[in-house]
Design a protein around this motif. Structure first.
Motif, short mmCIF file in Angstrom:
data_model
loop_
_atom_site.label_atom_id
_atom_site.label_comp_id
_atom_site.label_asym_id
_atom_site.label_seq_id
_atom_site.Cartn_x
_atom_site.Cartn_y
_atom_site.Cartn_z
N GLY A 249 -3.58 -2.41 8.70
CA GLY A 249 -2.89 -1.15 8.93
C GLY A 249 -2.63 -0.38 7.66
O GLY A 249 -3.17 -0.68 6.59
N PRO A 250 -1.77 0.63 7.74
CA PRO A 250 -1.46 1.46 6.58
C PRO A 250 -0.61 0.72 5.56
O PRO A 250 -0.05 -0.34 5.85
N SER A 251 -0.49 1.29 4.40
CA SER A 251 0.30 0.69 3.33
C SER A 251 1.76 0.57 3.75
O SER A 251 2.34 1.49 4.34
N GLU A 252 2.34 -0.58 3.40
CA GLU A 252 3.77 -0.80 3.61
C GLU A 252 4.45 -1.08 2.26
O GLU A 252 5.53 -1.67 2.23
N GLY B 116 -0.76 -4.02 2.25
CA GLY B 116 -1.59 -2.97 2.83
C GLY B 116 -3.03 -3.43 2.97
O GLY B 116 -3.35 -4.61 2.78
N PRO B 117 -3.94 -2.50 3.28
CA PRO B 117 -5.34 -2.85 3.55
C PRO B 117 -6.09 -3.24 2.27
O PRO B 117 -5.61 -3.07 1.15
N GLN C 204 -6.44 -0.77 -0.62
CA GLN C 204 -5.23 -0.68 -1.45
C GLN C 204 -5.16 -1.83 -2.44
O GLN C 204 -4.84 -1.62 -3.62
#
Length: 302
Positions: A236-239, A244-245, A248
């Motif tokens: 998923g998107p950056s946290e 993150g992926p 990233q």
């Protein structure tokens, strides 16, 4: 911007819980076949769930052919340095030169005392750490007999041997000014954890290590700069940082290498260890390529 130009290496940080032994074996076999460089294992003998780290490393090394092993880091107050040197040399010989020694000055003092170890002040702990480095090097030497008169440790006609299969590196998991000075003068690598240590704190500590190394007549670039990198590779998107992926992670590991001097990344995953190790092994060649390309570009611009 700090980049020592060293080749990049990548590893994993399995937890030595007895209940997860099968998983650890799987992880180490995966690291060995997937092109990773290092398996680093923490050392907390007083933790009832954990196996003995050095015995575990010896057993795992016997089932692998290429990946290297390290303590991350061995707790010196419960590891007499003369015996630690002998154990390290034995693992290195048995594995064909695939062991490096990470050392720590000590923490969790109540637990150490409960196991019969000493409680040391910060100053005493660093003095003992320096003495341990000296003793290990003496006992890995070609001398026939050695003596050492330290405050915490001594040797009196000790017989070194057998010699390790290669020159074992000593990496220190340390942070304070006196410890970093010791590292620059006598050790082979620095081993912090990121982001537990914020990346903005890396630069000043590199500078302290470099100053001590230069003062001792050593090339600062000869000192390995490792990091346990704590996070999760996701779909998923950056946290947040290192959460993150894969793209990233590629960007952030490359940044740590090219701008913050890190050359060895040890994955301390918060997700499923086997899945995370697969994902990490997939992205490591890309990080190497990105860093190699950028270094070449910078060299051409000089």
């Amino acid at each position: 911007m700090i980049d020592y130009g060293r080749p990049l290496e990548f590893g994993i940080f399995p937890v030595p819980e007895a209940s997860r032994l099968d998983e650890t074996r799987h992880l180490v076999a995966l690291a060995d076949t997937a092109g990773l460089d290092l398996v680093a294992i923490q050392d907390h003998p007083y933790q009832r769930r954990y196996m003995d780290t050095l015995s575990l490393i010896a057993a795992l090394a016997a089932t692998t052919t290429r990946v290297r092993f390290a303590t991350d880091v061995a707790g010196l107050p419960l590891r007499p340095p003369a015996i630690l040197a002998k154990t390290a040399a034995t693992i290195d010989l048995a594995s064909g030169g695939r062991f490096e020694l990470g050392l720590g000055a000590g923490s969790f003092w109540e637990a150490i005392e409960a196991f019969g170890g000493p409680r040391r002040t910060p100053g005493e702990a660093i003095t003992a750490l320096e003495e341990a480095i000296d003793i290990c090097r003496l006992l890995w030497s070609e001398q026939t007999s050695v003596r050492y008169d330290g405050t915490h440790y001594s040797l009196d006609g000790a017989k070194p041997g057998p010699r390790p299969a290669h020159d074992i590196e000593i990496w220190l998991g340390v942070f304070g000014p006196r410890a970093l000075d010791l590292l620059g003068r006598k050790a082979d690598g620095w081993l912090p954890s990121i982001p537990r240590m914020p990346i903005e704190e890396l630069g000043p500590r590199h500078e302290a290590i470099d100053a001590a190394a230069s003062g001792a007549g050593r090339d600062p670039a000869s000192i390995r700069r490792l990091a346990n990198v704590n996070g999760t590779i996701t779909d998923g998107p950056s946290e947040g940082f290192l959460h993150g992926p894969q793209d990233q992670w590629i960007d952030q590991l490359s940044m740590l290498a090219l701008e913050h001097g890190v050359d060895t990344f040890i994955l301390w995953s918060e997700g499923d260890p086997i899945e995370q190790t697969h994902r990490f092994a997939e992205l490591t060649p890309v990080v190497r390529e990105v860093v190699t390309t950028e270094r070449a570009r910078r060299a051409a611009d000089r």
